[in-house]
Design a protein around this motif. Structure first.
Motif, PDB file in Angstrom:
ATOM      1  N   GLY A  75      15.643 -52.564 -80.620  1.00 29.74           N
ATOM      2  CA  GLY A  75      15.483 -51.917 -79.319  1.00 29.74           C
ATOM      3  C   GLY A  75      16.764 -51.436 -78.674  1.00 29.74           C
ATOM      4  N   PHE A  77      19.075 -51.432 -75.360  1.00 27.61           N
ATOM      5  CA  PHE A  77      19.264 -52.576 -74.471  1.00 27.61           C
ATOM      6  C   PHE A  77      20.415 -52.389 -73.511  1.00 27.61           C
ATOM      7  CE2 PHE A  77      20.898 -52.781 -78.643  1.00 27.61           C
ATOM      8  CZ  PHE A  77      22.235 -52.734 -78.389  1.00 27.61           C
ATOM      9  N   LEU A  78      21.077 -51.243 -73.580  1.00 26.99           N
ATOM     10  CA  LEU A  78      22.261 -51.086 -72.746  1.00 26.99           C
ATOM     11  C   LEU A  78      21.987 -50.188 -71.555  1.00 26.99           C
ATOM     12  CD1 LEU A  78      25.226 -50.635 -75.198  1.00 26.99           C
ATOM     13  CD2 LEU A  78      24.869 -52.469 -73.598  1.00 26.99           C
ATOM     14  N   SER A  79      22.705 -50.438 -70.506  1.00 24.66           N
ATOM     15  CA  SER A  79      22.601 -49.565 -69.353  1.00 24.66           C
ATOM     16  C   SER A  79      23.068 -48.171 -69.751  1.00 24.66           C
ATOM     17  CB  SER A  79      23.473 -50.093 -68.227  1.00 24.66           C
ATOM     18  OG  SER A  79      23.645 -49.097 -67.269  1.00 24.66           O
ATOM     19  N   LEU A  81      24.551 -46.265 -68.046  1.00 26.42           N
ATOM     20  CA  LEU A  81      25.762 -45.939 -67.296  1.00 26.42           C
ATOM     21  C   LEU A  81      27.054 -46.398 -67.970  1.00 26.42           C
ATOM     22  CD1 LEU A  81      24.254 -47.038 -63.882  1.00 26.42           C
ATOM     23  CD2 LEU A  81      24.510 -44.707 -64.706  1.00 26.42           C
ATOM     24  N   VAL A  82      26.897 -47.120 -69.080  1.00 23.59           N
ATOM     25  CA  VAL A  82      28.073 -47.655 -69.767  1.00 23.59           C
ATOM     26  C   VAL A  82      28.655 -46.608 -70.709  1.00 23.59           C
ATOM     27  CG1 VAL A  82      28.800 -49.387 -71.455  1.00 23.59           C
ATOM     28  CG2 VAL A  82      27.220 -50.008 -69.640  1.00 23.59           C
ATOM     29  N   LYS A  83      29.984 -46.492 -70.745  1.00 22.23           N
ATOM     30  CA  LYS A  83      30.633 -45.537 -71.651  1.00 22.23           C
ATOM     31  C   LYS A  83      30.798 -46.158 -73.042  1.00 22.23           C
ATOM     32  CE  LYS A  83      33.315 -43.208 -68.086  1.00 22.23           C
ATOM     33  NZ  LYS A  83      34.633 -43.061 -67.495  1.00 22.23           N
ATOM     34  N   GLU A  86      33.531 -48.695 -73.342  1.00 24.07           N
ATOM     35  CA  GLU A  86      33.262 -49.958 -72.649  1.00 24.07           C
ATOM     36  C   GLU A  86      32.357 -50.852 -73.493  1.00 24.07           C
ATOM     37  OE1 GLU A  86      33.710 -47.851 -68.304  1.00 24.07           O
ATOM     38  OE2 GLU A  86      31.726 -48.164 -69.158  1.00 24.07           O
ATOM     39  N   TYR A  87      31.451 -50.195 -74.188  1.00 26.11           N
ATOM     40  CA  TYR A  87      30.559 -50.921 -75.089  1.00 26.11           C
ATOM     41  C   TYR A  87      31.374 -51.547 -76.239  1.00 26.11           C
ATOM     42  CZ  TYR A  87      27.192 -51.555 -78.802  1.00 26.11           C
ATOM     43  OH  TYR A  87      26.474 -52.082 -79.826  1.00 26.11           O
ATOM     44  N   ARG A  89      34.553 -52.201 -76.220  1.00 29.97           N
ATOM     45  CA  ARG A  89      35.418 -53.227 -75.628  1.00 29.97           C
ATOM     46  C   ARG A  89      34.670 -54.551 -75.473  1.00 29.97           C
ATOM     47  NH1 ARG A  89      39.200 -53.989 -70.506  1.00 29.97           N
ATOM     48  NH2 ARG A  89      38.544 -56.109 -70.127  1.00 29.97           N
ATOM     49  N   LEU A  90      33.439 -54.468 -74.943  1.00 35.45           N
ATOM     50  CA  LEU A  90      32.669 -55.699 -74.736  1.00 35.45           C
ATOM     51  C   LEU A  90      32.438 -56.415 -76.065  1.00 35.45           C
ATOM     52  CD1 LEU A  90      31.014 -57.508 -72.755  1.00 35.45           C
ATOM     53  CD2 LEU A  90      29.025 -56.183 -73.398  1.00 35.45           C
ATOM     54  N   ILE A  91      31.977 -55.648 -77.050  1.00 35.06           N
ATOM     55  CA  ILE A  91      31.664 -56.256 -78.356  1.00 35.06           C
ATOM     56  C   ILE A  91      32.929 -56.884 -78.967  1.00 35.06           C
ATOM     57  CG2 ILE A  91      30.892 -55.773 -80.717  1.00 35.06           C
ATOM     58  CD1 ILE A  91      28.637 -54.533 -79.548  1.00 35.06           C
ATOM     59  N   ASN A  93      35.760 -57.834 -77.421  1.00 39.18           N
ATOM     60  CA  ASN A  93      36.340 -58.935 -76.653  1.00 39.18           C
ATOM     61  C   ASN A  93      35.494 -60.200 -76.655  1.00 39.18           C
ATOM     62  OD1 ASN A  93      38.686 -57.642 -76.068  1.00 39.18           O
ATOM     63  ND2 ASN A  93      38.073 -56.939 -74.053  1.00 39.18           N
ATOM     64  N   ILE A  94      34.187 -60.071 -76.786  1.00 35.97           N
ATOM     65  CA  ILE A  94      33.388 -61.311 -76.808  1.00 35.97           C
ATOM     66  C   ILE A  94      33.309 -61.901 -78.206  1.00 35.97           C
ATOM     67  CG2 ILE A  94      31.994 -60.695 -74.788  1.00 35.97           C
ATOM     68  CD1 ILE A  94      29.649 -60.157 -76.740  1.00 35.97           C
ATOM     69  N   TYR A 141      26.543 -48.175 -82.202  1.00 36.90           N
ATOM     70  CA  TYR A 141      26.115 -49.582 -82.179  1.00 36.90           C
ATOM     71  C   TYR A 141      26.359 -50.229 -83.545  1.00 36.90           C
ATOM     72  CZ  TYR A 141      22.556 -53.282 -81.536  1.00 36.90           C
ATOM     73  OH  TYR A 141      21.872 -54.461 -81.450  1.00 36.90           O
TER      74      TYR A 141
ATOM     75  N   MET B   1      36.862 -67.771 -79.614  1.00 34.95           N
ATOM     76  CA  MET B   1      36.809 -66.987 -78.357  1.00 34.95           C
ATOM     77  C   MET B   1      36.418 -67.906 -77.208  1.00 34.95           C
ATOM     78  SD  MET B   1      37.289 -64.009 -77.381  1.00 34.95           S
ATOM     79  CE  MET B   1      37.216 -63.288 -75.782  1.00 34.95           C
ATOM     80  N   SER B   6      35.121 -64.701 -72.504  1.00 37.76           N
ATOM     81  CA  SER B   6      33.892 -63.949 -72.785  1.00 37.76           C
ATOM     82  C   SER B   6      33.085 -63.725 -71.506  1.00 37.76           C
ATOM     83  CB  SER B   6      33.020 -64.701 -73.780  1.00 37.76           C
ATOM     84  OG  SER B   6      33.662 -64.791 -75.010  1.00 37.76           O
ATOM     85  N   GLU B   9      34.580 -61.031 -69.504  1.00 43.85           N
ATOM     86  CA  GLU B   9      34.259 -59.706 -70.061  1.00 43.85           C
ATOM     87  C   GLU B   9      32.881 -59.244 -69.589  1.00 43.85           C
ATOM     88  OE1 GLU B   9      35.715 -57.243 -71.695  1.00 43.85           O
ATOM     89  OE2 GLU B   9      37.572 -58.366 -71.527  1.00 43.85           O
ATOM     90  N   PHE B  13      31.892 -56.051 -67.236  1.00 41.86           N
ATOM     91  CA  PHE B  13      30.876 -55.127 -67.755  1.00 41.86           C
ATOM     92  C   PHE B  13      29.756 -54.914 -66.714  1.00 41.86           C
ATOM     93  CE2 PHE B  13      27.151 -54.279 -70.538  1.00 41.86           C
ATOM     94  CZ  PHE B  13      27.641 -53.204 -71.257  1.00 41.86           C
ATOM     95  N   ARG B  20      28.391 -48.318 -60.743  1.00 42.69           N
ATOM     96  CA  ARG B  20      27.891 -46.983 -61.117  1.00 42.69           C
ATOM     97  C   ARG B  20      26.437 -46.777 -60.709  1.00 42.69           C
ATOM     98  NH1 ARG B  20      30.686 -46.930 -66.905  1.00 42.69           N
ATOM     99  NH2 ARG B  20      32.810 -46.799 -66.124  1.00 42.69           N
ATOM    100  N   ASN B  84      14.425 -56.701 -72.026  1.00 38.87           N
ATOM    101  CA  ASN B  84      14.894 -55.483 -72.706  1.00 38.87           C
ATOM    102  C   ASN B  84      15.736 -55.765 -73.955  1.00 38.87           C
ATOM    103  OD1 ASN B  84      17.472 -56.100 -71.807  1.00 38.87           O
ATOM    104  ND2 ASN B  84      17.532 -54.523 -70.238  1.00 38.87           N
ATOM    105  N   ILE B  93      25.836 -61.471 -80.914  1.00 45.91           N
ATOM    106  CA  ILE B  93      27.177 -60.875 -81.041  1.00 45.91           C
ATOM    107  C   ILE B  93      28.231 -61.884 -80.574  1.00 45.91           C
ATOM    108  CG2 ILE B  93      28.720 -59.046 -80.224  1.00 45.91           C
ATOM    109  CD1 ILE B  93      26.181 -57.252 -80.019  1.00 45.91           C
ATOM    110  N   THR B 254      11.373 -56.159 -79.032  1.00 47.65           N
ATOM    111  CA  THR B 254      12.684 -55.499 -78.857  1.00 47.65           C
ATOM    112  C   THR B 254      13.417 -55.421 -80.187  1.00 47.65           C
ATOM    113  OG1 THR B 254      13.546 -57.651 -78.223  1.00 47.65           O
ATOM    114  CG2 THR B 254      13.044 -56.116 -76.466  1.00 47.65           C
TER     115      THR B 254
END
Lengths: 251, 254
Positions: A75, A77-79, A81-83, A86-87, A89-91, A93-94, A141, B1, B6, B9, B13, B20, B84, B93, B254
């Motif tokens: 599915g 699952f992301l907003s 509005l995210v660039k 940024e996506y 970066r999140l992946i 960094n976490i 993705y 990590m 985390s 982050e 996010f 926005r 979602n 992840i 999903t």
């Protein structure tokens, strides 16, 4: 290698099992491909392997811990509005990877080989998810997820909605992952033609059981067609070793 | 990590998304209580209340804002994440659902503090009450109740509820709950009194009154023991719920 033996699972309130006495081996060194009709039980199997559901019968051996597992779900699952950056970066960094806000660094770090992929990443870098096509989102993705180091990767239809050129690149990237020592890759797809070009083992899941296990050549030989879609149709209709023409199938 | 990194982050996010989505939504969330507060107490311009008389009204509105922040910002968001597929996807992840949820909690605490401080600053300035003292009481109250309230909100997410159901229930009960807390008085039946005090709006309202007592060195008869009991119940709910927060949607594949 991950081994599943006599696995059965029925959803609450369902009148028939989603998986029935299913046994399968997922091997290292190749891409384990799971194919089947919609609703055949592929995602259910993935959910069980990833620990989201407990099997009601049977057992699974050699499963890694959740932290050593990557499960790409179908599915969105992301907003919107995210660039793209940024996506990524999140992946990164976490999951402990170093992120630098520089598209050229990321292109190099991701080892993107073709000019088209490099251009695509540059294009998506500052683009919001909502402005990307479904295929672009899926490409970004999957390509980002393949950067993470795990011992088990589960990709649920990673090429759905992706153009043929990017599809091949995604498969190649996934195949590269399978060549790393100890990695188990499990993938589901409906794009069977692409499987010809990767080292894979095809598993046909039908009505909760495995009908076929083997490589691409064995699959098309056994089910009597160079066209893997027709071979698949023959397989689920139990028509092995009968040559059925494309015209007959479409008729 | 590390969990902290985390979680941070995820906080960044979510923050980008919220900003926005539009500042209007954030402003509206704080403008509505201000408008209602001023409208209900418009006669204070002619008959100014002492701070002791005004405090119960302020405490009731602080309770409304605080519960609203955690109900919509934590319980709702986690249910949406579950439905979602976000929660499932990023759990695999990041290796754990903890940073996804902690980042969200941190976000709501920061936004809630800004909201409550802004509301208190505006109404204090409009009605001429000591701004810094009231902002101090409001923010201390918010911080004190945030952890137990988060526990309660996490327990809501373990129920197989759809957001539309929870949204309807919340909208039906939030404003009446605030007025009940403000006007109902004490009930002689101890059990019934405890049940009322167990509701989140009353819990925050009573905590705010107690903190006001402590900071203004007054007394209005509320006991800390009752509030500690409610906090403990909320916390226990949260601790037991943590492992039961589902990753799989109850409505959609999903």
């Amino acid at each position: 290698m991950i081994t599943i033996e006599n696995l059965s699972f029925t959803y609450p309130k369902a009148d028939r099992p989603a998986l029935q006495n299913m046994s399968i081996r997922f091997e290292t060194g190749l891409v384990n491909v799971l194919i089947g009709l919609n609703g055949a039980g592929k995602t259910t199997l993935f959910d069980i392997i990833s620990g989201l559901y407990k099997p009601q019968h049977g057992h699974i051996t050699n499963l890694p811990h959740i932290q050593d597992m990557l499960y790409q779900i179908q599915g969105t699952f992301l907003s919107a509005l995210v660039k793209g950056k940024e996506y990524i970066r999140l992946i990164y960094n976490i999951s402990g990877k170093k992120f630098i806000n520089d598209e050229n660094y990321i292109i190099e770090q991701m080892n993107l080989k073709s000019d088209r992929e490099k251009e695509l990443l540059k294009d998506l870098w500052n683009k919001k998810i909502g402005q990307m096509s479904v295929g672009e989102r899926r490409w970004l993705y999957v390509i980002t997820l393949t950067q993470l180091k795990r011992s088990l990767y589960i990709f649920d239809e990673p090429t759905s909605g992706v153009d043929p050129s990017s599809r091949i690149k995604i498969y190649k990237r996934i195949e590269e992952l399978s060549q790393m020592e100890g990695n188990v890759i499990i993938l589901s797809t409906h794009h069977l033609h692409d499987l010809k070009f990767i080292t894979c083992k095809i598993n046909v899941l039908h009505k909760g059981s495995i009908l076929f296990e083997g490589d691409y050549q064995s699959f098309i030989s056994l089910y009597g067609s160079e066209n893997p879609d027709i071979a698949f149709d023959n397989c689920i209709n139990n028509l092995n070793q009968e040559v059925i023409t494309e015209a007959q199938v479409y008729a | 990590m590390s969990l902290v990194k985390s979680s941070y982050e995820f906080f960044l996010f979510y923050n980008k998304i919220v900003i926005r989505e539009g500042v209007l939504g954030l402003v509206w969330a704080v403008l509505v209580p201000i408008i209602i507060f001023i409208s209900l107490n418009i006669n204070w311009f002619d008959h100014k209340q002492t701070i002791t008389e005004a405090l119960p009204f302020l405490c009731a509105f602080w309770a409304y804002i605080t519960v609203n922040t955690f109900l919509f910002g934590v319980a709702f968001r986690i249910i949406i994440f579950r439905e979602n597929g976000f929660l499932r996807c990023f759990t695999y992840i990041g290796g754990s659902k903890a940073p996804i949820i902690l980042g969200l909690l941190f976000l709501q605490i920061v936004h809630g503090l800004i909201n409550i401080a802004f509301f208190t600053s505006v109404v204090s300035s409009v009605f001429g009450y000591p701004l810094f003292l009231l902002v101090e009481i409001a923010t201390v109250t918010f911080l004190v109740v945030s952890i137990p309230l988060i526990g309660l909100m996490l327990s809501l997410t373990t129920l197989s509820l759809q957001t539309s159901t929870l949204y309807s229930i919340a909208n039906m009960f939030m404003l009446p709950a605030m007025f009940i807390a403000l006007y109902r008085g004490t009930i002689s039946n101890g059990f019934l009194e405890f049940i009322f005090r167990l509701t989140p709006v009353e819990f925050v309202y009573n905590t705010a009154l107690n903190i006001s007592d402590i900071m203004l060195v007054q007394s209005n008869g509320y006991t800390l023991f009752g509030l500690l009991s409610v906090s403990l119940i909320y916390l226990i709910c949260g601790i037991f719920s943590w492992k039961r927060i589902k990753l799989i949607s109850v409505t959609t594949r999903t």
